[in-house]
Design an enzyme around this catalytic site. Structure first.
Site, PDB file in Angstrom:
ATOM      1  N   HIS A  77       0.822  -1.221   0.000  1.00  0.00           N
ATOM      2  CA  HIS A  77       0.000   0.000   0.000  1.00  0.00           C
ATOM      3  C   HIS A  77       0.849   1.260   0.000  1.00  0.00           C
ATOM      4  O   HIS A  77       1.944   1.283   0.548  1.00  0.00           O
ATOM      5  CB  HIS A  77      -0.864   0.106   1.280  1.00  0.00           C
ATOM      6  CG  HIS A  77      -1.525  -1.159   1.703  1.00  0.00           C
ATOM      7  ND1 HIS A  77      -1.225  -1.796   2.878  1.00  0.00           N
ATOM      8  CD2 HIS A  77      -2.480  -1.900   1.088  1.00  0.00           C
ATOM      9  CE1 HIS A  77      -1.973  -2.888   2.993  1.00  0.00           C
ATOM     10  NE2 HIS A  77      -2.730  -2.981   1.911  1.00  0.00           N
ATOM     11  N   HIS A  79       0.922   4.583   1.938  1.00  0.00           N
ATOM     12  CA  HIS A  79       0.409   5.032   3.241  1.00  0.00           C
ATOM     13  C   HIS A  79       0.418   6.557   3.318  1.00  0.00           C
ATOM     14  O   HIS A  79       1.053   7.234   2.496  1.00  0.00           O
ATOM     15  CB  HIS A  79       1.220   4.400   4.375  1.00  0.00           C
ATOM     16  CG  HIS A  79       0.825   2.974   4.673  1.00  0.00           C
ATOM     17  ND1 HIS A  79       0.420   2.557   5.911  1.00  0.00           N
ATOM     18  CD2 HIS A  79       0.758   1.885   3.862  1.00  0.00           C
ATOM     19  CE1 HIS A  79       0.115   1.256   5.865  1.00  0.00           C
ATOM     20  NE2 HIS A  79       0.330   0.820   4.636  1.00  0.00           N
ATOM     21  N   HIS A  95      -3.453   3.810   5.620  1.00  0.00           N
ATOM     22  CA  HIS A  95      -3.439   3.817   4.156  1.00  0.00           C
ATOM     23  C   HIS A  95      -3.782   5.207   3.609  1.00  0.00           C
ATOM     24  O   HIS A  95      -4.639   5.891   4.144  1.00  0.00           O
ATOM     25  CB  HIS A  95      -4.472   2.818   3.603  1.00  0.00           C
ATOM     26  CG  HIS A  95      -4.177   1.395   3.989  1.00  0.00           C
ATOM     27  ND1 HIS A  95      -4.921   0.329   3.543  1.00  0.00           N
ATOM     28  CD2 HIS A  95      -3.192   0.875   4.757  1.00  0.00           C
ATOM     29  CE1 HIS A  95      -4.415  -0.795   4.038  1.00  0.00           C
ATOM     30  NE2 HIS A  95      -3.369  -0.483   4.786  1.00  0.00           N
ATOM     31  N   HIS A 103     -11.392   0.421   2.927  1.00  0.00           N
ATOM     32  CA  HIS A 103     -10.292  -0.400   2.418  1.00  0.00           C
ATOM     33  C   HIS A 103     -10.870  -1.491   1.514  1.00  0.00           C
ATOM     34  O   HIS A 103     -11.958  -2.005   1.761  1.00  0.00           O
ATOM     35  CB  HIS A 103      -9.517  -1.030   3.574  1.00  0.00           C
ATOM     36  CG  HIS A 103      -8.449  -1.974   3.113  1.00  0.00           C
ATOM     37  ND1 HIS A 103      -7.277  -1.532   2.527  1.00  0.00           N
ATOM     38  CD2 HIS A 103      -8.386  -3.326   3.092  1.00  0.00           C
ATOM     39  CE1 HIS A 103      -6.550  -2.578   2.188  1.00  0.00           C
ATOM     40  NE2 HIS A 103      -7.196  -3.685   2.518  1.00  0.00           N
ATOM     41  N   HIS A 112      -9.133   2.265  -0.878  1.00  0.00           N
ATOM     42  CA  HIS A 112      -8.341   3.468  -0.642  1.00  0.00           C
ATOM     43  C   HIS A 112      -7.535   3.804  -1.896  1.00  0.00           C
ATOM     44  O   HIS A 112      -7.120   2.888  -2.622  1.00  0.00           O
ATOM     45  CB  HIS A 112      -7.344   3.231   0.499  1.00  0.00           C
ATOM     46  CG  HIS A 112      -7.983   2.942   1.824  1.00  0.00           C
ATOM     47  ND1 HIS A 112      -7.528   1.945   2.647  1.00  0.00           N
ATOM     48  CD2 HIS A 112      -9.017   3.546   2.448  1.00  0.00           C
ATOM     49  CE1 HIS A 112      -8.266   1.947   3.757  1.00  0.00           C
ATOM     50  NE2 HIS A 112      -9.178   2.899   3.660  1.00  0.00           N
ATOM     51  N   ASP A 115      -4.477   1.650  -1.957  1.00  0.00           N
ATOM     52  CA  ASP A 115      -4.548   0.179  -2.006  1.00  0.00           C
ATOM     53  C   ASP A 115      -4.028  -0.318  -3.341  1.00  0.00           C
ATOM     54  O   ASP A 115      -4.664  -0.133  -4.383  1.00  0.00           O
ATOM     55  CB  ASP A 115      -5.987  -0.297  -1.796  1.00  0.00           C
ATOM     56  CG  ASP A 115      -6.490  -0.016  -0.388  1.00  0.00           C
ATOM     57  OD1 ASP A 115      -5.658   0.232   0.502  1.00  0.00           O
ATOM     58  OD2 ASP A 115      -7.722  -0.051  -0.198  1.00  0.00           O
ATOM     59  N   HIS A 154       4.043  -5.346   3.417  1.00  0.00           N
ATOM     60  CA  HIS A 154       3.625  -6.049   4.625  1.00  0.00           C
ATOM     61  C   HIS A 154       4.091  -7.502   4.657  1.00  0.00           C
ATOM     62  O   HIS A 154       4.385  -8.097   3.620  1.00  0.00           O
ATOM     63  CB  HIS A 154       2.101  -6.014   4.740  1.00  0.00           C
ATOM     64  CG  HIS A 154       1.561  -4.656   5.084  1.00  0.00           C
ATOM     65  ND1 HIS A 154       1.411  -4.223   6.369  1.00  0.00           N
ATOM     66  CD2 HIS A 154       1.167  -3.637   4.290  1.00  0.00           C
ATOM     67  CE1 HIS A 154       0.918  -2.984   6.358  1.00  0.00           C
ATOM     68  NE2 HIS A 154       0.772  -2.594   5.111  1.00  0.00           N
ATOM     69  N   ARG A 171       5.072  -4.463   9.100  1.00  0.00           N
ATOM     70  CA  ARG A 171       5.571  -3.684   7.971  1.00  0.00           C
ATOM     71  C   ARG A 171       7.032  -4.061   7.736  1.00  0.00           C
ATOM     72  O   ARG A 171       7.896  -3.750   8.555  1.00  0.00           O
ATOM     73  CB  ARG A 171       5.368  -2.196   8.289  1.00  0.00           C
ATOM     74  CG  ARG A 171       3.890  -1.901   8.562  1.00  0.00           C
ATOM     75  CD  ARG A 171       3.583  -0.465   8.897  1.00  0.00           C
ATOM     76  NE  ARG A 171       2.131  -0.325   9.100  1.00  0.00           N
ATOM     77  CZ  ARG A 171       1.488   0.844   9.147  1.00  0.00           C
ATOM     78  NH1 ARG A 171       2.148   1.981   9.028  1.00  0.00           N
ATOM     79  NH2 ARG A 171       0.183   0.872   9.325  1.00  0.00           N
TER      80      ARG A 171
END
Ligand code: CU
Ligand code: ZN
Length: 178
Positions: A77, A79, A95, A103, A112, A115, A154, A171
Site C-alpha cells: 500500500h 500510506h 493507508h 479499504h 483506498h 490500495d 507487509h 511492515r
C-alpha cells in the site's frame, strides 16, 4: 561501418541515460516519482518502485522487491505519511485515503487510493510489480498526489476486507515516495 557503430553507440547512451534517470522527470508530460524501499528493523525486504503518471490520475508503478517470504503474497500500500523514522514502519500512518473510501481490493471493490495490488513473491522471495493504478497522481498538488507519501510492504497477505488495514500484518519495508 564507423557511421553505423557511432549511431548505435549514441542510441545505447540514450537508453542508459533514461535507465539511470532516478526521480527526475525525463518528459514534462509524464511526471515521475520513486520509492526506495528499505527494510524495517529485523527484516530484509527492500527494493525500488518507480511511478510514472501516464494520463490524468493514472500512474504506472513498476519495480522489484527482494527479501520477501518465498511463494507468498504480501500486502502492498501507499500510506498516508512519508515517514519511515520509527524503524517499524508505523510512522507511515494508515493507508493513503484521499477519497474517504473503505479499504478494499484495487479494481474490484471500494478501496483506498493507496490500495495497490498485492506483491507475489517467487521461490526466491523476489516480487516483480507492474501495475497501472487509477485514482492517484504525481506532482499535481492535488489531494491524490502520492509524492511525499509512504510506501509499505507487509509481512502477510491483504484480506481486502478488514477495515481499515486489510490485516496485512507487520511492515517489512518502508519508503518515502519522492
Ligand atoms: Cu499497508
Ligand atoms: Zn487500504
Amino acid at each position: 561501418m564507423s557511421i553505423r557503430s557511432g549511431l548505435s553507440l549514441a542510441a545505447a547512451a540514450a537508453v542508459l541515460a533514461l535507465a539511470g534517470c532516478g526521480s527526475t522527470s525525463t518528459s514534462p508530460t509524464k511526471p515521475q516519482a520513486v520509492g526506495e524501499l528499505e527494510a524495517t528493523r529485523g527484516n530484509d525486504a527492500k527494493g525500488t518502485v518507480r511511478f510514472m503518471q501516464t494520463a490524468d490520475n493514472v500512474v504506472l508503478a513498476t519495480g522489484q522487491i527482494t527479501g520477501l517470504k518465498p511463494n507468498a503474497e504480501h500486502g502492498f500500500h501507499i500510506h498516508d505519511k512519508g515517514d519511515c523514522s520509527s524503524g517499524d514502519g508505523m510512522s507511515a500512518g494508515g493507508h493513503f485515503n484521499p477519497t474517504g473510501s473503505a479499504h478494499g481490493k484495487y479494481g474490484a471493490d471500494a478501496h483506498h487510493g493507496g490500495d495497490l495490488p498485492s506483491l507475489r513473491a517467487d521461490a526466491n522471495g523476489v516480487a516483480r510489480f507492474n501495475a497501472e493504478i487509477r485514482g492517484i497522481s504525481i506532482k499535481t498538488g492535488a489531494a491524490n498526489d502520492i509524492v511525499g507519501r509512504g510506501l509499505i510492504v507487509h509481512a502477510d497477505p491483504d484480506d481486502f476486507k478488514t477495515q481499515p488495514t486489510g490485516n496485512a500484518g507487520a511492515r517489512l519495508a518502508c519508503a518515502v515516495i519522492k
